[in-house]
Write a protein that holds these residues in place. Structure first.
Motif, PDB file in Angstrom:
ATOM      1  N   ASN A   2       0.818  -1.203   0.000  1.00  0.00           N
ATOM      2  CA  ASN A   2       0.000   0.000   0.000  1.00  0.00           C
ATOM      3  C   ASN A   2       0.857   1.259   0.000  1.00  0.00           C
ATOM      4  OD1 ASN A   2      -2.603  -1.221   0.099  1.00  0.00           O
ATOM      5  ND2 ASN A   2      -2.270  -1.678   2.258  1.00  0.00           N
ATOM      6  N   LYS A   3       0.286   2.343  -0.541  1.00  0.00           N
ATOM      7  CA  LYS A   3       0.941   3.643  -0.502  1.00  0.00           C
ATOM      8  C   LYS A   3       0.784   4.246   0.893  1.00  0.00           C
ATOM      9  CE  LYS A   3      -0.164   4.627  -5.358  1.00  0.00           C
ATOM     10  NZ  LYS A   3      -0.883   5.578  -6.254  1.00  0.00           N
ATOM     11  N   TYR A   8       2.275   9.831   7.183  1.00  0.00           N
ATOM     12  CA  TYR A   8       2.227   8.490   7.763  1.00  0.00           C
ATOM     13  C   TYR A   8       3.053   8.379   9.041  1.00  0.00           C
ATOM     14  CZ  TYR A   8       2.892   3.460   8.314  1.00  0.00           C
ATOM     15  OH  TYR A   8       2.953   2.176   8.825  1.00  0.00           O
ATOM     16  N   ASP A   9       4.279   8.885   9.026  1.00  0.00           N
ATOM     17  CA  ASP A   9       5.143   8.766  10.213  1.00  0.00           C
ATOM     18  C   ASP A   9       4.555   9.502  11.406  1.00  0.00           C
ATOM     19  OD1 ASP A   9       5.712  11.170   8.712  1.00  0.00           O
ATOM     20  OD2 ASP A   9       7.456  11.490  10.009  1.00  0.00           O
ATOM     21  N   LYS A  10       3.843  10.600  11.135  1.00  0.00           N
ATOM     22  CA  LYS A  10       3.233  11.360  12.224  1.00  0.00           C
ATOM     23  C   LYS A  10       2.044  10.607  12.818  1.00  0.00           C
ATOM     24  CE  LYS A  10       4.868  15.736  10.322  1.00  0.00           C
ATOM     25  NZ  LYS A  10       5.870  16.000  11.381  1.00  0.00           N
ATOM     26  N   GLY A  22      -8.394   2.239   0.315  1.00  0.00           N
ATOM     27  CA  GLY A  22      -8.206   2.862  -0.989  1.00  0.00           C
ATOM     28  C   GLY A  22      -6.795   2.750  -1.522  1.00  0.00           C
ATOM     29  N   GLY A  23      -6.096   1.657  -1.164  1.00  0.00           N
ATOM     30  CA  GLY A  23      -4.734   1.464  -1.632  1.00  0.00           C
ATOM     31  C   GLY A  23      -3.678   2.143  -0.784  1.00  0.00           C
ATOM     32  N   PHE A  24      -4.086   2.736   0.342  1.00  0.00           N
ATOM     33  CA  PHE A  24      -3.169   3.421   1.256  1.00  0.00           C
ATOM     34  C   PHE A  24      -3.240   2.786   2.644  1.00  0.00           C
ATOM     35  CE2 PHE A  24      -3.538   6.540  -2.022  1.00  0.00           C
ATOM     36  CZ  PHE A  24      -2.436   7.368  -1.928  1.00  0.00           C
ATOM     37  N   ASP A  25      -2.170   2.917   3.397  1.00  0.00           N
ATOM     38  CA  ASP A  25      -2.201   2.630   4.836  1.00  0.00           C
ATOM     39  C   ASP A  25      -2.638   3.914   5.529  1.00  0.00           C
ATOM     40  OD1 ASP A  25      -1.375  -0.023   4.690  1.00  0.00           O
ATOM     41  OD2 ASP A  25       0.745   0.524   4.675  1.00  0.00           O
ATOM     42  N   MET A  26      -3.852   3.904   6.092  1.00  0.00           N
ATOM     43  CA  MET A  26      -4.456   5.125   6.614  1.00  0.00           C
ATOM     44  C   MET A  26      -4.806   4.991   8.090  1.00  0.00           C
ATOM     45  SD  MET A  26      -4.523   7.309   4.165  1.00  0.00           S
ATOM     46  CE  MET A  26      -5.664   8.549   4.815  1.00  0.00           C
ATOM     47  N   PRO A  27      -4.811   6.116   8.834  1.00  0.00           N
ATOM     48  CA  PRO A  27      -5.227   6.081  10.244  1.00  0.00           C
ATOM     49  C   PRO A  27      -6.740   5.910  10.357  1.00  0.00           C
ATOM     50  CG  PRO A  27      -4.800   8.337   9.569  1.00  0.00           C
ATOM     51  CD  PRO A  27      -4.409   7.473   8.407  1.00  0.00           C
ATOM     52  N   VAL A  49      -6.472  13.535   4.536  1.00  0.00           N
ATOM     53  CA  VAL A  49      -7.169  12.938   3.391  1.00  0.00           C
ATOM     54  C   VAL A  49      -6.308  13.076   2.134  1.00  0.00           C
ATOM     55  CG1 VAL A  49      -9.540  12.945   4.195  1.00  0.00           C
ATOM     56  CG2 VAL A  49      -8.580  15.054   3.334  1.00  0.00           C
ATOM     57  N   SER A  50      -5.001  12.942   2.334  1.00  0.00           N
ATOM     58  CA  SER A  50      -4.060  13.058   1.224  1.00  0.00           C
ATOM     59  C   SER A  50      -4.127  11.872   0.272  1.00  0.00           C
ATOM     60  CB  SER A  50      -2.628  13.199   1.759  1.00  0.00           C
ATOM     61  OG  SER A  50      -2.506  14.329   2.592  1.00  0.00           O
ATOM     62  N   HIS A  51      -4.894  10.842   0.649  1.00  0.00           N
ATOM     63  CA  HIS A  51      -5.067   9.700  -0.249  1.00  0.00           C
ATOM     64  C   HIS A  51      -6.006  10.021  -1.412  1.00  0.00           C
ATOM     65  CE1 HIS A  51      -8.469   9.715   2.379  1.00  0.00           C
ATOM     66  NE2 HIS A  51      -8.990   8.587   1.939  1.00  0.00           N
ATOM     67  N   MET A  52      -6.788  11.094  -1.293  1.00  0.00           N
ATOM     68  CA  MET A  52      -7.700  11.475  -2.367  1.00  0.00           C
ATOM     69  C   MET A  52      -6.920  11.868  -3.620  1.00  0.00           C
ATOM     70  SD  MET A  52     -10.756  11.167  -0.994  1.00  0.00           S
ATOM     71  CE  MET A  52     -11.966  12.263  -1.751  1.00  0.00           C
ATOM     72  N   GLY A  53      -7.572  11.773  -4.774  1.00  0.00           N
ATOM     73  CA  GLY A  53      -6.916  12.086  -6.033  1.00  0.00           C
ATOM     74  C   GLY A  53      -7.285  13.456  -6.549  1.00  0.00           C
ATOM     75  N   GLU A  54      -6.375  14.087  -7.269  1.00  0.00           N
ATOM     76  CA  GLU A  54      -6.595  15.425  -7.827  1.00  0.00           C
ATOM     77  C   GLU A  54      -6.288  15.430  -9.321  1.00  0.00           C
ATOM     78  OE1 GLU A  54      -6.135  15.527  -3.613  1.00  0.00           O
ATOM     79  OE2 GLU A  54      -4.528  15.071  -5.043  1.00  0.00           O
TER      80      GLU A  54
END
Length: 361
Positions: A2-3, A8-10, A22-27, A49-54
């Motif tokens: 996953n992305k 992430y570190d925070k 959604g393909g990410f490791d999310m909190p 919500v940086s996993h969202m696409g633009e």
């Protein structure tokens, strides 16, 4: 693999529960979903919500192209406006729901759901072949924070020093910060007043640190779902999909049939005029049982649909669900939801279970 977002570190340092989404490791949560949910309803919280696409669409044909792929009418927008709507297939099924920001007369900023970034990008690229537009996929550059709650304006103004008091609901602005753009919009996914802030990785990391030092509650995707559900906001994959059209989802007011042309128009117009077999309805259970996605909805012992999302509400003392059910069911009709081997009675109600508190003035 996953992305991971730039924060992430925070999240890990704060002890967040991390899960794939959604393909990410999310909190998913930091303390617990209830505390985070209440922080947004009563004070202020911040979501990564940086996993969202633009996607940025520009060029001579940009207004005509966006109108071609979007159910709402962007010709009614002016720079600084934000508009919600859907992208649809020819048969009326939903490609994705999205917000479109008009930054300049021929420049649009589109936000798409994380799980759909690759699919949406491919679909938009294919539709753009016959138009004089430039389509830039910028999901790797843009990162996003959502600051939500009744204290959001004070927080964004005093902590992030972004001038947002002049923004009305569904308005945006582009702010220059250290030679790079920051985009901020008065939008969100919680039913509360709030802002979505887009910037590069360095800016978003600094903004997160400022918010943490100011005591803003970090919130995970767990309460993001409970918050959006309570106020009737759809989640792609549950309340919208290639098999669930905007008309079936009760989102026809975001489909502008005054436009002479857009992808899916004829199919959606037929659904509107002739009706659909299934549509989304709210259900309030009599009992405290908790309905979940996929549970069957029955009427007089006969299956009439299934739950798309269900919760024991945090902001109100009731168990509720949204379900895709036979369109013949009306408000006030009695149904049952099958939860394992038992059935629990309930009533068809509106999908918005809790009032919203947007700042529309």
């Amino acid at each position: 693999m996953n992305k991971r977002t730039c924060l992430y570190d925070k999240h890990v340092a704060l002890g967040a529960l991390i899960q794939p989404f959604g393909g990410f490791d999310m909190p998913i949560q930091y303390t617990n979903i209830i505390d985070e949910h209440k922080a947004v309803r009563e004070h202020v919280g911040v979501f990564d919500v940086s996993h969202m696409g633009e996607i940025i669409i520009s060029g001579h044909d940009a207004p005509r192209f966006v109108n071609h792929i979007f159910t709402n009418d962007v010709t009614k927008m002016k720079p600084g406006d934000v508009m919600y709507g859907m992208m649809c297939y020819e048969d009326g099924g939903t490609v994705d729901d999205t917000c479109v920001d008009m930054l300049e007369p021929n420049r649009y900023f589109m936000t798409v759901n994380a799980a759909n970034v690759d699919k949406d990008s491919e679909w938009v690229h294919k539709q753009a072949e016959k138009f004089d537009v430039v389509v830039c996929y910028k999901s790797d550059w843009w990162n996003q924070l959502a600051i939500q709650g009744p204290e959001a304006e004070k927080t964004v103004t005093e902590v992030l020093h972004l001038p947002v008091s002049d923004l009305k609901f569904y308005q945006c602005k582009e702010v220059l910060r250290f030679d790079d753009s920051v985009i901020v919009s008065r939008t969100g996914y919680t039913g509360e007043d709030g802002f979505e802030v887009y910037g590069d990785k360095e800016y978003i990391r600094d903004a997160w640190d400022r918010l943490m030092r100011a005591g803003v509650k970090p919130c995970g995707l767990g309460c993001r779902d409970t918050l959006r559900f309570e106020v009737g906001l759809p989640l792609y994959g549950d309340e919208l999909s290639k098999d669930i059209s905007p008309i079936m989802a009760g989102l026809g007011h975001f489909v502008d049939f005054d436009k002479p042309e857009f992808i899916g128009r004829e199919a959606l117009l037929k659904q509107k005029t002739e009706g659909v077999a299934k549509r989304l309805r709210g259900i309030q259970l009599d009992d405290h049982a908790v309905p979940r996605h996929g549970y069957k909805v029955l009427r007089d012992g006969k299956e009439v649909g299934e739950v798309t999302t269900g919760y024991r509400l945090i902001s109100a003392d009731k168990s509720c669900a949204v379900a895709l059910v036979d369109s013949s069911l009306k408000l006030g009709d009695r149904v049952e939801i099958q939860i394992r081997k038992k059935t629990f009675p309930g009533t068809i109600v509106k999908k918005r279970f809790v009032d919203t508190h947007y700042k529309k003035d």
